[in-house]
Design a protein around this motif. Structure first.
Motif, mmCIF file in Angstrom:
data_model
loop_
_atom_site.group_PDB
_atom_site.id
_atom_site.type_symbol
_atom_site.label_atom_id
_atom_site.label_comp_id
_atom_site.label_asym_id
_atom_site.label_seq_id
_atom_site.Cartn_x
_atom_site.Cartn_y
_atom_site.Cartn_z
ATOM 1 N N LEU A 63 0.835 -1.202 0.000
ATOM 2 C CA LEU A 63 0.000 0.000 0.000
ATOM 3 C C LEU A 63 0.868 1.250 0.000
ATOM 4 O O LEU A 63 1.913 1.297 0.655
ATOM 5 N N PRO A 64 0.421 2.298 -0.717
ATOM 6 C CA PRO A 64 1.145 3.572 -0.646
ATOM 7 C C PRO A 64 1.006 4.170 0.744
ATOM 8 O O PRO A 64 0.221 3.688 1.575
ATOM 9 N N GLY A 65 1.770 5.211 1.025
ATOM 10 C CA GLY A 65 1.715 5.851 2.333
ATOM 11 C C GLY A 65 0.293 6.214 2.727
ATOM 12 O O GLY A 65 -0.478 6.712 1.911
ATOM 13 N N LEU A 66 -0.060 5.952 3.982
ATOM 14 C CA LEU A 66 -1.411 6.205 4.452
ATOM 15 C C LEU A 66 -1.496 7.484 5.280
ATOM 16 O O LEU A 66 -2.414 7.650 6.074
ATOM 17 N N GLU A 67 -0.512 8.370 5.097
ATOM 18 C CA GLU A 67 -0.557 9.643 5.803
ATOM 19 C C GLU A 67 -1.859 10.365 5.444
ATOM 20 O O GLU A 67 -2.237 10.463 4.286
ATOM 21 N N GLY A 68 -2.534 10.877 6.460
ATOM 22 C CA GLY A 68 -3.810 11.540 6.213
ATOM 23 C C GLY A 68 -4.985 10.598 6.352
ATOM 24 O O GLY A 68 -6.136 11.024 6.360
ATOM 25 N N GLY A 69 -4.696 9.293 6.486
ATOM 26 C CA GLY A 69 -5.745 8.323 6.746
ATOM 27 C C GLY A 69 -6.432 7.799 5.505
ATOM 28 O O GLY A 69 -6.331 8.364 4.418
ATOM 29 N N CYS A 70 -7.121 6.679 5.676
ATOM 30 C CA CYS A 70 -7.896 6.079 4.591
ATOM 31 C C CYS A 70 -9.057 5.320 5.207
ATOM 32 O O CYS A 70 -9.159 5.182 6.431
ATOM 33 N N LEU A 71 -9.924 4.833 4.348
ATOM 34 C CA LEU A 71 -11.081 4.052 4.778
ATOM 35 C C LEU A 71 -11.112 2.779 3.950
ATOM 36 O O LEU A 71 -11.206 2.839 2.719
ATOM 37 N N PHE A 72 -10.998 1.627 4.603
ATOM 38 C CA PHE A 72 -11.034 0.348 3.894
ATOM 39 C C PHE A 72 -12.482 -0.055 3.616
ATOM 40 O O PHE A 72 -13.312 -0.079 4.528
ATOM 41 N N VAL A 73 -12.767 -0.370 2.356
ATOM 42 C CA VAL A 73 -14.107 -0.796 1.945
ATOM 43 C C VAL A 73 -13.963 -2.070 1.110
ATOM 44 O O VAL A 73 -13.274 -2.061 0.089
#
Length: 252
Positions: free
Chosen positions: A120-130
């Motif tokens: 996965l690319p950098g998750l800085e700033g957050g993400c939402l897994f769907v």
């Protein structure tokens, strides 16, 4: 440490005593329940640079570094914002997928999620897994959605939130592998939608769309379109195994 994590660590020696850890591919004894033996690790094909800057498809060494793109992306720019594949689909990864998806080996989820997370690319700033959804009839027959299990394992591993019902499959769809491009498009038309109760969570979010295997991309493309229509800021596709037979020689 959470209470659940404390219990897992406390009970691990007892579980290992009753059920000695074995490699899920070859059956050899291993050190922990969620791994592979060294020989089987070496049989998995991990995508490696150089990669397409749009979809992360492995490219020949002659492509060099930088913003090189694969021919499919140059011909038709993808809807998504990238693909993170833990492995390329080959014999060993297929065996893991079948055991996980149809063999009830749900304990493979942490292992498979770990390989996805490393891509996965950098998750800085957050993400939402769907996760890519199953229709309720197939979910009832199988007993679980393998993509949802992977999404939960990724959320636990990264500390990011998961929305297991962010997408809905409104009707059962046929196996797409036997269909042509236009037939796949017709089969999926209107079948994958954003859950109306989750639109507020989707709007403006950086989505990581999770599935076990990425083949033609028709299903994930329909999911990406639905998420973008609902206002998602970006959508990266994350999968355990990506079917790219033509790329295997570049990575072996």
């Amino acid at each position: 440490m959470s209470h659940a994590a404390f219990l897992r660590e406390s009970l691990a020696p007892l579980v290992d005593l009753v059920f000695p850890p074995r490699c899920p591919l070859c059956g050899e004894g291993i050190g922990q329940q969620t791994g592979l033996c060294a020989a089987c690790w070496s049989t998995l094909v991990i995508p490696a640079a150089p990669l397409c800057s749009r979809c992360q498809r492995p490219l020949p060494e002659s492509a060099g570094e930088g913003d090189a793109q694969c021919a499919p992306c140059m011909a038709h720019a993808p809807r998504h914002n990238g693909i993170a594949a833990g492995t390329l689909y080959n014999g060993p990864s297929r065996k893991l997928v079948l055991a996980f998806k149809h063999g009830g080996r749900i304990a493979l989820a942490p292992l498979m999620a770990g390989l996805i997370a490393s891509r996965l690319p950098g998750l800085e700033g957050g993400c939402l897994f769907v996760p890519v959804p199953l229709h309720r009839w197939r979910l009832w027959r199988r007993g679980y959605n393998q993509a949802a299990l992977l999404a939960r394992a990724l959320a636990q591993r990264t500390g990011q939130p998961v929305l297991v019902d962010g997408l809905l499959r409104t009707r059962p769809t046929p196996v797409l592998g036997r269909l042509g491009k236009q037939e796949r498009k017709r089969a999926l038309a209107g079948a994958l939608v954003v859950n109306p109760l989750r639109r507020a969570s989707i709007r403006g979010a950086r989505i990581v769309l999770v599935d076990d295997v990425l083949t033609s991309g028709a299903t994930t493309d329909a999911c990406v379109a639905a998420l973008q229509k609902a206002g998602a800021k970006s959508v990266v596709i994350a999968c355990f195994a990506r079917v790219l037979d033509e790329a295997l020689p570049f990575t072996e």
